[in-house]
Design a protein around this motif. Structure first.
Motif, short mmCIF file in Angstrom:
data_model
loop_
_atom_site.label_atom_id
_atom_site.label_comp_id
_atom_site.label_asym_id
_atom_site.label_seq_id
_atom_site.Cartn_x
_atom_site.Cartn_y
_atom_site.Cartn_z
N VAL A 66 111.69 0.77 88.55
CA VAL A 66 111.75 2.23 88.52
C VAL A 66 110.54 2.80 87.79
CG1 VAL A 66 112.98 2.59 86.33
CG2 VAL A 66 113.40 4.14 88.26
N ASN A 67 109.83 1.95 87.05
CA ASN A 67 108.64 2.41 86.33
C ASN A 67 107.38 2.41 87.20
OD1 ASN A 67 110.04 2.69 83.79
ND2 ASN A 67 109.99 0.45 83.61
N GLU A 68 107.50 1.99 88.45
CA GLU A 68 106.34 1.97 89.33
C GLU A 68 105.86 3.39 89.65
OE1 GLU A 68 106.93 -2.24 91.74
OE2 GLU A 68 107.07 -0.35 92.82
N LYS A 69 104.57 3.47 89.96
CA LYS A 69 103.98 4.74 90.39
C LYS A 69 103.95 4.77 91.91
CE LYS A 69 101.06 5.80 86.42
NZ LYS A 69 101.17 4.72 85.48
N VAL A 70 104.59 5.78 92.49
CA VAL A 70 104.72 5.90 93.95
C VAL A 70 103.97 7.14 94.42
CG1 VAL A 70 106.31 6.05 95.89
CG2 VAL A 70 106.97 4.75 93.85
N GLY A 71 103.04 6.93 95.36
CA GLY A 71 102.24 8.03 95.89
C GLY A 71 102.75 8.51 97.24
N LEU A 72 102.30 9.71 97.62
CA LEU A 72 102.71 10.33 98.89
C LEU A 72 101.49 10.94 99.56
CD1 LEU A 72 105.78 12.27 97.44
CD2 LEU A 72 105.98 10.37 99.06
N VAL A 73 101.27 10.60 100.82
CA VAL A 73 100.18 11.23 101.56
C VAL A 73 100.69 11.62 102.95
CG1 VAL A 73 99.24 9.01 102.39
CG2 VAL A 73 97.77 11.05 102.34
N ARG A 74 100.34 12.83 103.36
CA ARG A 74 100.77 13.36 104.66
C ARG A 74 99.55 13.64 105.52
NH1 ARG A 74 104.01 19.03 106.01
NH2 ARG A 74 105.26 18.22 107.74
N PHE A 75 99.56 13.07 106.72
CA PHE A 75 98.45 13.27 107.65
C PHE A 75 98.79 14.37 108.65
CE2 PHE A 75 97.99 8.79 106.33
CZ PHE A 75 96.71 8.85 105.80
N ILE A 76 97.90 15.33 108.74
CA ILE A 76 97.97 16.39 109.74
C ILE A 76 96.56 16.51 110.30
CG2 ILE A 76 98.51 18.82 110.18
CD1 ILE A 76 100.18 18.83 107.65
N ALA A 77 96.43 16.62 111.59
CA ALA A 77 95.11 16.64 112.20
C ALA A 77 94.19 17.64 111.49
CB ALA A 77 95.21 16.99 113.68
N GLY A 78 93.16 17.12 110.85
CA GLY A 78 92.15 17.97 110.22
C GLY A 78 92.46 18.45 108.82
N GLN A 79 93.68 18.19 108.31
CA GLN A 79 94.02 18.65 106.96
C GLN A 79 95.10 17.77 106.35
OE1 GLN A 79 95.17 22.75 107.49
NE2 GLN A 79 97.06 22.23 108.55
N ASN A 80 94.69 16.82 105.58
CA ASN A 80 95.62 15.87 104.98
C ASN A 80 95.97 16.29 103.56
OD1 ASN A 80 95.35 14.27 107.35
ND2 ASN A 80 93.39 13.55 106.57
N TYR A 81 97.17 15.90 103.12
CA TYR A 81 97.68 16.39 101.85
C TYR A 81 98.25 15.26 100.99
CZ TYR A 81 97.50 21.11 103.82
OH TYR A 81 97.08 22.29 104.37
#
Length: 305
Positions: free
Chosen positions: A175-190
């Motif tokens: 539970v102490n792990e660091k979890v990232g989030l990335v969302r791909f949208i054509a031309g604008q990623n978040y």
């Protein structure tokens, strides 16, 4: 653009009175205070979130906006929404269709629908939440109150909270792990931060976040050069497709980059594709449970359902 026919209908002064049952309650919401029926029977939901939250409360709306990029509903709600009338898009509800359904309550969202609040209110009592983000739990409680199902709403939220507690216990030190989030949208990623729907799920469980995402706010645009900011112990990636495959191509380009390949999380094989519907688009409690299902699969945990 509202048709002349609709404008005429909405100008009828007795319309609201006829739509309102004798027993009503004051509901304070993002646009003010509104009298709503004590037991609404014909509800229209103007967001994906509100639709699935109603279903979780055991209520099938008479009308709902089309699920984003679906035909017409997300897979996880399609069976329950058979026969429900599509009332346009979340960002463009069809007022004439809504009027034809003769609703006695409309559930909407200030960020999405503030400009048409007066027209909606002329059709039926209309109440709004402020936004759709990591505050989805508060929104669920609000919807439950609006339809006079506060106890049921509390039960639904408690079941989610109990699942989170079981998952957290099963994870142990992970539970102490660091979890990232990335969302791909054509031309604008978040990159998604703590106040996003997906970020709220991770924080509920107790995960850490990569430093660049461990902050308030929904999300921020991220360029190819900032790929190193995604690094952590696990990385969840999801793509919002609009039919041209642009988001998939964007993801492929990024994952072929030396910067991506050099991520420690990529080298460890801890990058996981998950559904955008679940982690970003749907936004309600049913999607939250599907996100918890994904966490259990990723970490090899027994189902807590």
């Amino acid at each position: 653009m509202v048709s002349r026919r609709l404008v005429t209908l909405l100008s009828v002064p007795l319309l609201l009175a006829l739509a309102m049952p004798a027993l009503a309650r004051d509901i304070t919401h993002a646009m003010g205070v509104t009298d709503v029926p004590e037991k609404p029977l014909r509800i229209v939901a103007l967001t994906n979130e509100a639709t699935e939250d109603l279903l979780a409360l055991g209520i099938v709306p008479v009308g709902a906006v089309r699920s984003a990029n679906a035909d017409p509903w997300f897979d996880h709600v399609s069976e329950m929404l058979k026969g429900v009338t599509v009332v346009g898009e979340e960002l463009a509800p069809n007022l004439e269709v809504i009027l034809s359904l003769e609703p006695d309550l409309i559930l909407g969202n200030k960020k999405r629908h503030e400009d048409i609040y007066e027209q909606l209110s002329a059709i039926a009592p209309t109440v709004f939440v402020e936004n759709i983000t990591g505050q989805w739990r508060q929104n669920l409680a609000f919807y439950a109150d609006a339809v006079n199902q506060t106890e049921k709403g509390a039960e639904v939220l408690k079941y989610y909270e109990d699942r989170v507690a079981r998952i957290k216990a099963s994870l142990g030190d992970q539970v102490n792990e660091k979890v990232g989030l990335v969302r791909f949208i054509a031309g604008q990623n978040y990159a998604y931060n703590n106040d996003s729907f997906s970020g709220s799920i991770l924080r509920d469980i107790g995960f850490g976040r990569p430093a660049a995402q461990d902050k308030a706010g929904l999300a921020e645009k991220i360029t190819l050069e900032r790929i190193p900011e995604l690094d952590g112990d696990r990385l969840l990636r999801f793509s919002y497709e609009t039919g041209d495959g642009g988001a998939t191509k964007e993801a492929e380009t990024w994952m072929a980059s030396p910067l991506w390949e050099n991520l420690s999380v990529a080298k460890a094989g801890h990058v996981y594709p998950v559904f955008d519907t679940v982690w970003a688009t749907a936004g309600g409690v049913m999607a939250a449970h599907l996100a918890l299902d994904d966490i259990e699969k990723i970490y090899g945990l027994a189902s807590s359902r």
